[in-house]
Design a protein around this motif. Structure first.
Motif, PDB file in Angstrom:
ATOM      1  N   TYR A 182       0.757  -1.174  -0.090  1.00  0.00           N
ATOM      2  CA  TYR A 182       0.116   0.008   0.037  1.00  0.00           C
ATOM      3  C   TYR A 182       1.053   1.062   0.339  1.00  0.00           C
ATOM      4  O   TYR A 182       1.649   1.445   0.875  1.00  0.00           O
ATOM      5  N   THR A 183       0.869   1.907  -1.022  1.00  0.00           N
ATOM      6  CA  THR A 183       1.514   3.316  -1.216  1.00  0.00           C
ATOM      7  C   THR A 183       0.889   4.188  -2.045  1.00  0.00           C
ATOM      8  O   THR A 183      -0.060   3.818  -2.976  1.00  0.00           O
ATOM      9  N   SER A 184       1.039   5.594  -1.757  1.00  0.00           N
ATOM     10  CA  SER A 184       0.399   6.513  -2.406  1.00  0.00           C
ATOM     11  C   SER A 184      -1.145   6.170  -2.689  1.00  0.00           C
ATOM     12  O   SER A 184      -1.660   6.501  -3.876  1.00  0.00           O
ATOM     13  N   LYS A 185      -1.851   5.845  -1.520  1.00  0.00           N
ATOM     14  CA  LYS A 185      -3.315   5.818  -1.632  1.00  0.00           C
ATOM     15  C   LYS A 185      -3.735   4.825  -2.531  1.00  0.00           C
ATOM     16  O   LYS A 185      -4.875   4.800  -2.779  1.00  0.00           O
ATOM     17  N   GLU A 186      -2.944   3.672  -2.896  1.00  0.00           N
ATOM     18  CA  GLU A 186      -3.136   2.539  -3.606  1.00  0.00           C
ATOM     19  C   GLU A 186      -2.629   1.455  -3.179  1.00  0.00           C
ATOM     20  O   GLU A 186      -1.706   1.179  -2.648  1.00  0.00           O
ATOM     21  N   MET A 187      -3.367   0.075  -3.551  1.00  0.00           N
ATOM     22  CA  MET A 187      -2.781  -1.071  -3.320  1.00  0.00           C
ATOM     23  C   MET A 187      -2.161  -1.468  -4.615  1.00  0.00           C
ATOM     24  O   MET A 187      -2.630  -1.435  -5.739  1.00  0.00           O
ATOM     25  N   TRP A 188      -0.826  -2.151  -4.509  1.00  0.00           N
ATOM     26  CA  TRP A 188       0.020  -2.861  -5.711  1.00  0.00           C
ATOM     27  C   TRP A 188       0.170  -3.981  -5.096  1.00  0.00           C
ATOM     28  O   TRP A 188       0.258  -4.334  -4.216  1.00  0.00           O
ATOM     29  N   THR A 189       0.657  -4.770  -5.964  1.00  0.00           N
ATOM     30  CA  THR A 189       1.251  -6.070  -5.656  1.00  0.00           C
ATOM     31  C   THR A 189       2.767  -6.009  -6.050  1.00  0.00           C
ATOM     32  O   THR A 189       3.189  -5.574  -7.215  1.00  0.00           O
ATOM     33  N   LEU A 190       3.818  -6.243  -5.291  1.00  0.00           N
ATOM     34  CA  LEU A 190       5.008  -6.646  -5.554  1.00  0.00           C
ATOM     35  C   LEU A 190       5.371  -7.823  -5.739  1.00  0.00           C
ATOM     36  O   LEU A 190       5.189  -8.630  -4.752  1.00  0.00           O
ATOM     37  N   GLU A 191       6.047  -8.187  -6.889  1.00  0.00           N
ATOM     38  CA  GLU A 191       6.551  -9.632  -6.984  1.00  0.00           C
ATOM     39  C   GLU A 191       8.135  -9.666  -6.949  1.00  0.00           C
ATOM     40  O   GLU A 191       8.760  -8.846  -7.968  1.00  0.00           O
ATOM     41  N   VAL A 192       8.662 -10.394  -6.211  1.00  0.00           N
ATOM     42  CA  VAL A 192      10.272 -10.468  -6.034  1.00  0.00           C
ATOM     43  C   VAL A 192      10.453 -12.011  -6.405  1.00  0.00           C
ATOM     44  O   VAL A 192      10.061 -13.009  -6.039  1.00  0.00           O
ATOM     45  N   LYS A 193      11.362 -11.948  -7.380  1.00  0.00           N
ATOM     46  CA  LYS A 193      11.772 -13.352  -8.158  1.00  0.00           C
ATOM     47  C   LYS A 193      13.156 -13.521  -8.089  1.00  0.00           C
ATOM     48  O   LYS A 193      14.062 -12.421  -8.336  1.00  0.00           O
ATOM     49  N   ALA A 194      13.608 -14.552  -7.491  1.00  0.00           N
ATOM     50  CA  ALA A 194      15.129 -15.031  -7.445  1.00  0.00           C
ATOM     51  C   ALA A 194      15.355 -15.332  -8.856  1.00  0.00           C
ATOM     52  O   ALA A 194      15.118 -16.501  -9.235  1.00  0.00           O
ATOM     53  N   CYS A 238      25.976 -13.775  -3.816  1.00  0.00           N
ATOM     54  CA  CYS A 238      24.982 -13.218  -3.727  1.00  0.00           C
ATOM     55  C   CYS A 238      23.845 -13.918  -4.290  1.00  0.00           C
ATOM     56  O   CYS A 238      24.101 -14.723  -5.235  1.00  0.00           O
ATOM     57  N   LEU A 239      22.709 -13.864  -3.905  1.00  0.00           N
ATOM     58  CA  LEU A 239      21.295 -14.170  -4.692  1.00  0.00           C
ATOM     59  C   LEU A 239      20.792 -12.738  -5.343  1.00  0.00           C
ATOM     60  O   LEU A 239      20.684 -11.912  -4.800  1.00  0.00           O
ATOM     61  N   LYS A 240      20.673 -13.018  -6.883  1.00  0.00           N
ATOM     62  CA  LYS A 240      20.157 -11.925  -7.645  1.00  0.00           C
ATOM     63  C   LYS A 240      18.423 -12.034  -7.562  1.00  0.00           C
ATOM     64  O   LYS A 240      17.976 -13.022  -7.793  1.00  0.00           O
ATOM     65  N   VAL A 241      17.677 -10.761  -7.173  1.00  0.00           N
ATOM     66  CA  VAL A 241      16.375 -10.787  -7.177  1.00  0.00           C
ATOM     67  C   VAL A 241      15.880  -9.721  -8.238  1.00  0.00           C
ATOM     68  O   VAL A 241      16.780  -8.599  -8.206  1.00  0.00           O
ATOM     69  N   GLU A 242      14.793  -9.875  -8.693  1.00  0.00           N
ATOM     70  CA  GLU A 242      14.255  -8.771  -9.543  1.00  0.00           C
ATOM     71  C   GLU A 242      12.795  -8.677  -8.979  1.00  0.00           C
ATOM     72  O   GLU A 242      11.915  -9.467  -9.532  1.00  0.00           O
ATOM     73  N   PRO A 243      12.575  -7.345  -8.170  1.00  0.00           N
ATOM     74  CA  PRO A 243      11.015  -7.163  -8.148  1.00  0.00           C
ATOM     75  C   PRO A 243      10.534  -6.520  -9.364  1.00  0.00           C
ATOM     76  O   PRO A 243      11.044  -5.773 -10.142  1.00  0.00           O
ATOM     77  N   ARG A 244       9.055  -6.820  -9.527  1.00  0.00           N
ATOM     78  CA  ARG A 244       8.313  -5.905 -10.401  1.00  0.00           C
ATOM     79  C   ARG A 244       7.018  -5.761  -9.769  1.00  0.00           C
ATOM     80  O   ARG A 244       6.609  -6.387  -8.861  1.00  0.00           O
ATOM     81  N   VAL A 245       6.304  -4.668 -10.322  1.00  0.00           N
ATOM     82  CA  VAL A 245       5.271  -4.143  -9.617  1.00  0.00           C
ATOM     83  C   VAL A 245       3.909  -4.550 -10.479  1.00  0.00           C
ATOM     84  O   VAL A 245       4.129  -4.468 -11.935  1.00  0.00           O
ATOM     85  N   LEU A 246       2.859  -4.918 -10.085  1.00  0.00           N
ATOM     86  CA  LEU A 246       1.786  -5.521 -10.734  1.00  0.00           C
ATOM     87  C   LEU A 246       0.606  -4.670 -10.077  1.00  0.00           C
ATOM     88  O   LEU A 246       0.414  -4.202  -9.056  1.00  0.00           O
ATOM     89  N   LYS A 247      -0.533  -4.105 -10.914  1.00  0.00           N
ATOM     90  CA  LYS A 247      -1.610  -3.511 -10.807  1.00  0.00           C
ATOM     91  C   LYS A 247      -2.716  -4.272 -11.398  1.00  0.00           C
ATOM     92  O   LYS A 247      -2.625  -4.275 -12.546  1.00  0.00           O
ATOM     93  N   ASP A 248      -3.845  -4.688 -10.739  1.00  0.00           N
ATOM     94  CA  ASP A 248      -4.860  -5.547 -11.198  1.00  0.00           C
ATOM     95  C   ASP A 248      -4.258  -6.726 -11.946  1.00  0.00           C
ATOM     96  O   ASP A 248      -4.854  -6.919 -13.007  1.00  0.00           O
ATOM     97  N   GLY A 249      -3.193  -7.336 -11.644  1.00  0.00           N
ATOM     98  CA  GLY A 249      -2.659  -8.414 -12.030  1.00  0.00           C
ATOM     99  C   GLY A 249      -1.902  -8.241 -13.406  1.00  0.00           C
ATOM    100  O   GLY A 249      -1.268  -9.280 -13.898  1.00  0.00           O
ATOM    101  N   ARG A 250      -1.625  -7.072 -13.795  1.00  0.00           N
ATOM    102  CA  ARG A 250      -0.786  -6.747 -15.020  1.00  0.00           C
ATOM    103  C   ARG A 250       0.684  -5.927 -14.457  1.00  0.00           C
ATOM    104  O   ARG A 250       0.512  -5.109 -13.694  1.00  0.00           O
ATOM    105  N   ALA A 251       1.426  -6.363 -15.159  1.00  0.00           N
ATOM    106  CA  ALA A 251       2.926  -5.712 -15.075  1.00  0.00           C
ATOM    107  C   ALA A 251       2.792  -4.227 -15.568  1.00  0.00           C
ATOM    108  O   ALA A 251       2.473  -3.988 -16.525  1.00  0.00           O
ATOM    109  N   LEU A 252       3.304  -3.399 -14.361  1.00  0.00           N
ATOM    110  CA  LEU A 252       3.486  -2.050 -15.123  1.00  0.00           C
ATOM    111  C   LEU A 252       5.055  -1.781 -15.235  1.00  0.00           C
ATOM    112  O   LEU A 252       5.943  -2.243 -14.720  1.00  0.00           O
ATOM    113  N   ASP A 253       5.100  -1.049 -16.623  1.00  0.00           N
ATOM    114  CA  ASP A 253       6.376  -0.785 -17.201  1.00  0.00           C
ATOM    115  C   ASP A 253       6.754   0.529 -16.224  1.00  0.00           C
ATOM    116  O   ASP A 253       6.700   1.602 -16.799  1.00  0.00           O
ATOM    117  N   LYS A 254       7.430   0.365 -15.117  1.00  0.00           N
ATOM    118  CA  LYS A 254       7.949   1.601 -14.508  1.00  0.00           C
ATOM    119  C   LYS A 254       9.532   1.585 -14.137  1.00  0.00           C
ATOM    120  O   LYS A 254      10.110   2.501 -13.534  1.00  0.00           O
TER     121      LYS A 254
END
Length: 142
Positions: free
Chosen positions: A38-50, A66-82
């Motif tokens: 929850y940020t900026s008055k909205e609910m997002w989904t954050l997916e973190v993949k190793a 190290c383990l490399k991880v790549e987070p990505r942001v989703l909104k309503d099930g769709r990846a956002l290109d941020k």
């Protein structure tokens, strides 16, 4: 100003706490963890993949496996290109963020661990919750 924003989901994190939350899980290459943020008055989904392992990652604070991880942001099930982000986390029980490389619309961000003081306990030997509702990485305890 004061306002109420109802949250419809459980185990919600804010953007800052998410860094600490996913470090509590012992992710392996190919696994991912999803959590509601929850940020900026909205609910997002954050997916973190190793996505991989990298040995001898050199930063000013030292050299780490190290383990490399790549987070990505989703909104309503769709990846956002941020933009994109890769985070290198020490491959030990402390899971220290060692290096971050991010490309966003305004440019690039590169961060490296300069120094740290080792604590006496790992990040989380027994993270809470024991099974995140959307996690593929954490198995329920017997």
């Amino acid at each position: 100003y004061d306002a109420d924003f109802p949250l419809e989901k459980g185990y919600v994190q804010d953007a800052a706490s998410m860094l600490y939350f996913y470090r509590a899980f012992d992710l392996k290459v190919g696994q991912k963890l999803t959590a509601d943020v929850y940020t900026s008055k909205e609910m997002w989904t954050l997916e973190v993949k190793a996505t991989g392992e990298e040995h001898n990652v050199k930063v000013p604070a030292g050299t780490f496996d190290c383990l490399k991880v790549e987070p990505r942001v989703l909104k309503d099930g769709r990846a956002l290109d941020k933009g994109s982000m890769t985070v290198w986390i020490s491959a030990d029980e402390h899971r220290i963020p060692v290096k971050i490389v991010s490309k966003v619309q305004l440019g690039a961000i590169n961060a490296q661990l300069v120094s740290f003081k080792q604590g006496t306990k790992p990040v989380a030997a027994d993270p809470t919750p024991t099974k995140h509702p959307q996690s593929e990485a954490v198995k329920e305890k017997p």
